[in-house]
Scaffold this motif. Sequence first.
Motif, mmCIF file in Angstrom:
data_model
loop_
_atom_site.group_PDB
_atom_site.id
_atom_site.type_symbol
_atom_site.label_atom_id
_atom_site.label_comp_id
_atom_site.label_asym_id
_atom_site.label_seq_id
_atom_site.Cartn_x
_atom_site.Cartn_y
_atom_site.Cartn_z
ATOM 1 N N ARG A 1 19.513 -16.189 32.770
ATOM 2 C CA ARG A 1 19.417 -16.093 34.239
ATOM 3 C C ARG A 1 19.474 -14.629 34.687
ATOM 4 N NH1 ARG A 1 18.375 -19.387 38.125
ATOM 5 N NH2 ARG A 1 20.313 -19.145 39.285
ATOM 6 N N ASN A 2 19.966 -13.736 33.809
ATOM 7 C CA ASN A 2 20.099 -12.320 34.167
ATOM 8 C C ASN A 2 19.176 -11.416 33.363
ATOM 9 O OD1 ASN A 2 22.422 -11.896 36.242
ATOM 10 N ND2 ASN A 2 23.078 -13.546 34.887
ATOM 11 N N GLY A 3 18.113 -11.972 32.852
ATOM 12 C CA GLY A 3 17.071 -11.141 32.249
ATOM 13 C C GLY A 3 16.870 -11.254 30.755
ATOM 14 N N ALA A 4 17.760 -11.957 30.025
ATOM 15 C CA ALA A 4 17.523 -12.088 28.573
ATOM 16 C C ALA A 4 16.250 -12.907 28.371
ATOM 17 C CB ALA A 4 18.708 -12.779 27.912
ATOM 18 N N GLY B 1 30.276 -7.919 23.224
ATOM 19 C CA GLY B 1 31.084 -8.632 24.219
ATOM 20 C C GLY B 1 32.426 -7.976 24.476
ATOM 21 N N ARG B 2 32.889 -7.111 23.555
ATOM 22 C CA ARG B 2 34.164 -6.402 23.773
ATOM 23 C C ARG B 2 33.938 -4.888 23.758
ATOM 24 N NH1 ARG B 2 38.612 -8.625 19.776
ATOM 25 N NH2 ARG B 2 36.938 -8.188 18.279
ATOM 26 N N SER B 3 32.686 -4.482 23.995
ATOM 27 C CA SER B 3 32.392 -3.038 23.967
ATOM 28 C C SER B 3 32.413 -2.471 25.388
ATOM 29 C CB SER B 3 31.011 -2.779 23.347
ATOM 30 O OG SER B 3 30.980 -3.246 22.016
ATOM 31 N N ASP B 4 32.551 -1.176 25.467
ATOM 32 C CA ASP B 4 32.530 -0.491 26.762
ATOM 33 C C ASP B 4 31.079 -0.419 27.264
ATOM 34 O OD1 ASP B 4 33.673 1.472 28.733
ATOM 35 O OD2 ASP B 4 32.172 2.738 27.737
ATOM 36 N N GLY C 1 33.912 -22.650 23.243
ATOM 37 C CA GLY C 1 33.015 -23.739 23.653
ATOM 38 C C GLY C 1 32.017 -23.301 24.714
ATOM 39 N N LEU C 2 31.752 -21.984 24.808
ATOM 40 C CA LEU C 2 30.915 -21.476 25.904
ATOM 41 C C LEU C 2 29.600 -20.864 25.431
ATOM 42 C CD1 LEU C 2 33.776 -19.793 27.989
ATOM 43 C CD2 LEU C 2 32.517 -21.878 28.566
ATOM 44 N N ALA C 3 29.265 -21.056 24.152
ATOM 45 C CA ALA C 3 28.095 -20.344 23.613
ATOM 46 C C ALA C 3 26.812 -20.689 24.375
ATOM 47 C CB ALA C 3 27.936 -20.657 22.126
ATOM 48 N N ALA C 4 26.560 -21.973 24.618
ATOM 49 C CA ALA C 4 25.318 -22.336 25.319
ATOM 50 C C ALA C 4 25.365 -21.827 26.754
ATOM 51 C CB ALA C 4 25.118 -23.854 25.287
ATOM 52 N N ALA C 5 26.510 -21.995 27.410
ATOM 53 C CA ALA C 5 26.632 -21.549 28.814
ATOM 54 C C ALA C 5 26.437 -20.034 28.903
ATOM 55 C CB ALA C 5 27.994 -21.955 29.367
ATOM 56 N N ASN C 6 27.037 -19.292 27.983
ATOM 57 C CA ASN C 6 26.887 -17.831 28.007
ATOM 58 C C ASN C 6 25.434 -17.418 27.765
ATOM 59 O OD1 ASN C 6 29.579 -17.385 28.514
ATOM 60 N ND2 ASN C 6 30.132 -17.004 26.382
ATOM 61 N N SER C 7 24.762 -18.098 26.827
ATOM 62 C CA SER C 7 23.369 -17.753 26.530
ATOM 63 C C SER C 7 22.491 -18.008 27.755
ATOM 64 C CB SER C 7 22.837 -18.595 25.357
ATOM 65 O OG SER C 7 23.666 -18.435 24.235
ATOM 66 N N VAL D 1 32.940 -15.125 29.011
ATOM 67 C CA VAL D 1 32.730 -16.321 29.841
ATOM 68 C C VAL D 1 31.420 -16.101 30.616
ATOM 69 C CG1 VAL D 1 35.180 -16.919 29.971
ATOM 70 C CG2 VAL D 1 34.191 -15.408 31.698
ATOM 71 N N PRO D 2 30.775 -17.196 31.086
ATOM 72 C CA PRO D 2 29.399 -17.070 31.559
ATOM 73 C C PRO D 2 29.140 -16.000 32.628
ATOM 74 C CG PRO D 2 29.916 -19.368 31.211
ATOM 75 C CD PRO D 2 31.198 -18.609 31.002
ATOM 76 N N HIS D 3 29.950 -15.933 33.706
ATOM 77 C CA HIS D 3 29.577 -14.980 34.765
ATOM 78 C C HIS D 3 29.677 -13.548 34.250
ATOM 79 C CE1 HIS D 3 33.958 -14.667 35.420
ATOM 80 N NE2 HIS D 3 33.688 -13.509 35.973
ATOM 81 N N GLN D 4 30.653 -13.324 33.332
ATOM 82 C CA GLN D 4 30.865 -11.982 32.784
ATOM 83 C C GLN D 4 29.704 -11.596 31.863
ATOM 84 O OE1 GLN D 4 33.887 -12.158 29.828
ATOM 85 N NE2 GLN D 4 34.180 -9.939 29.722
ATOM 86 N N PHE D 5 29.302 -12.546 30.995
ATOM 87 C CA PHE D 5 28.236 -12.237 30.036
ATOM 88 C C PHE D 5 26.909 -12.035 30.784
ATOM 89 C CE2 PHE D 5 25.663 -13.337 26.121
ATOM 90 C CZ PHE D 5 26.143 -12.277 25.361
ATOM 91 N N GLY D 6 26.675 -12.890 31.795
ATOM 92 C CA GLY D 6 25.449 -12.743 32.604
ATOM 93 C C GLY D 6 25.435 -11.373 33.271
ATOM 94 N N ASN D 7 26.578 -10.975 33.813
ATOM 95 C CA ASN D 7 26.674 -9.701 34.511
ATOM 96 C C ASN D 7 26.438 -8.520 33.568
ATOM 97 O OD1 ASN D 7 27.144 -8.148 36.813
ATOM 98 N ND2 ASN D 7 29.250 -7.772 36.152
ATOM 99 N N LEU D 8 26.867 -8.686 32.297
ATOM 100 C CA LEU D 8 26.644 -7.622 31.306
ATOM 101 C C LEU D 8 25.130 -7.381 31.148
ATOM 102 C CD1 LEU D 8 27.680 -5.708 29.076
ATOM 103 C CD2 LEU D 8 27.708 -7.659 27.508
#
Length: 514
Positions: free
Chosen positions: A219-222, A144-147, A208-214, A176-183
């Motif tokens: 939604r983005n392929g996981a 989550g904090r990697s390049d 407090g975003l673990a479920a939302a991020n997952s 946050v969700p949109h960022q993690f999804g985009n990753l």
Amino acid sequence: MKDHLVIFDTTLRDGEQSPGASMTKEEKIRIAKQLEKLQVDVIEAGFPAASQGDFESVQAVASVVKDSTICGLARAVENDIARAGEAIKPANSGRIHTFIATSPIHMEKKLRMSPDEVVERAVWAVKRARDFTDDVEFSPEDAGRSDVDFLCRVIEAVIDAGATTINIPDTVGYNVPHQFGNLFKQLIERIPNSDKAIFSAHCHNDLGLAAANSLAAVRNGARQIECTINGLGERAGNTALEEVVMAVKTRQDIFTVDTRINTREILAASRLVSNITGFPVQPNKAIVGANAFAHESGIHQDGVLKHRETYEIMRAEDVGWSTNKMVMGKHSGRNAFKTRLEELGVEFETEQELNEAFVRFKELADRKHEIYDEDLQSLVTDNNTQRVENESFRLVSLKVSTETGESPQAEVTLWMNGDEASALSTGSGVVDATFKAIESLVNSGSSLLLYSVSNVTNGTDSLGETSVRLEKGGRIVNGQGSDTDIVTASAKAYINALNKLESDLDKAHPQAPV
Ligand code: KIV
Ligand code: ZN
């Protein structure tokens, strides 16, 4: 056709990393059996290189669970991978999960390795793990904090080396969700061999975003989510299994995936994990909190009575809630007792264990007329959690007195490594006086970090379950006790924690530098 979403439960590994949540081998086996009933696809049973006890726990889980894949965690070093490979050997289906950090801060400050060295080690670790099993998962820790460019490079290389699952951890719960999804979108689109592996989300709940991020990742392929029962885990915990599973089930209109989870087993799993770890579930916790399906306001109640879907999006029964039913009483026999516990998934290894539990049941039935399933579960869990190998202390008797205007008093007699000793103390209340009396006998020098009481069923004759968290020299343990008398339950929990302080061995933390 919906895609299958793999549910990877890490209650026994990342959940156990929560301070004070360490579990014995027997406790881990009980939880693993419940996870199997829940039909989780993968159980991460522990970090075998942490200690001999952790190794044996993973091995034991691998021997008894047949319907879920058993996974062992390993840092990208020879000893960890060899221990994990050995521990999962008895499993019908075994996985090794190896990891190395990829964020600039972790590589520079923790690993003191260059990016090239990290890629080389990651590839080596995956290849080495493939010597033990074809099912190898790789995690770039702190992804989550990697390049992103560097992540693409590492992941492409480890897939080539034989990794079959790529897990993307938001180790510090920063995304946050949109960022993690985009990753996920970027990784899957940009890595040329991404179709050769399943992508997985591993989130922590610091914001407090673990479920939302997952779910954004899904939604983005996981196609795998890593999660724990009740969201147990270090700091603010991990993604809660019950939340993501029920979100996917309830919103089939937007998710193109489904799980094989038997959702009716969710509540039993939640209670078991809470009982064993002593981490209570907050009443307003989604899905498994006591208020999750309770309607307070008249308007809501009226709506639910007329047509339940006015205010209910899920059915309480679907996650295992049922109205408290009186199942047993004073006159119930040994056979009925054994049968009901078997229906609840509790089996006794020996006749003697069954007989002892039946004696405790009769004692309880003398004090409490109606015995519910929750009471039976607590009765058995209490006995299991009380049993610390080579215990040093046991409660022999307890006498308390309290009177308006007088200081509450407690007189405690303990069995202490073969001898009996008594002490009398006063306190601000009877529980305080009891703890002081115990401490004056044991002199543990520990600090009390947490004390909590909850009732197992409704009514003043309910069993009270108590948790005590103690800290000494940086080590944290949780003790549990249950009894219809909450002072006795509190004394049992305190003594249970003291026994754990005496017997728990130090073990390595997987995310500490090697
Ligand atoms: O949070 C994390 O990064 C982990 C890894 C070991 C996968 O738990
Ligand atoms: Zn984690």
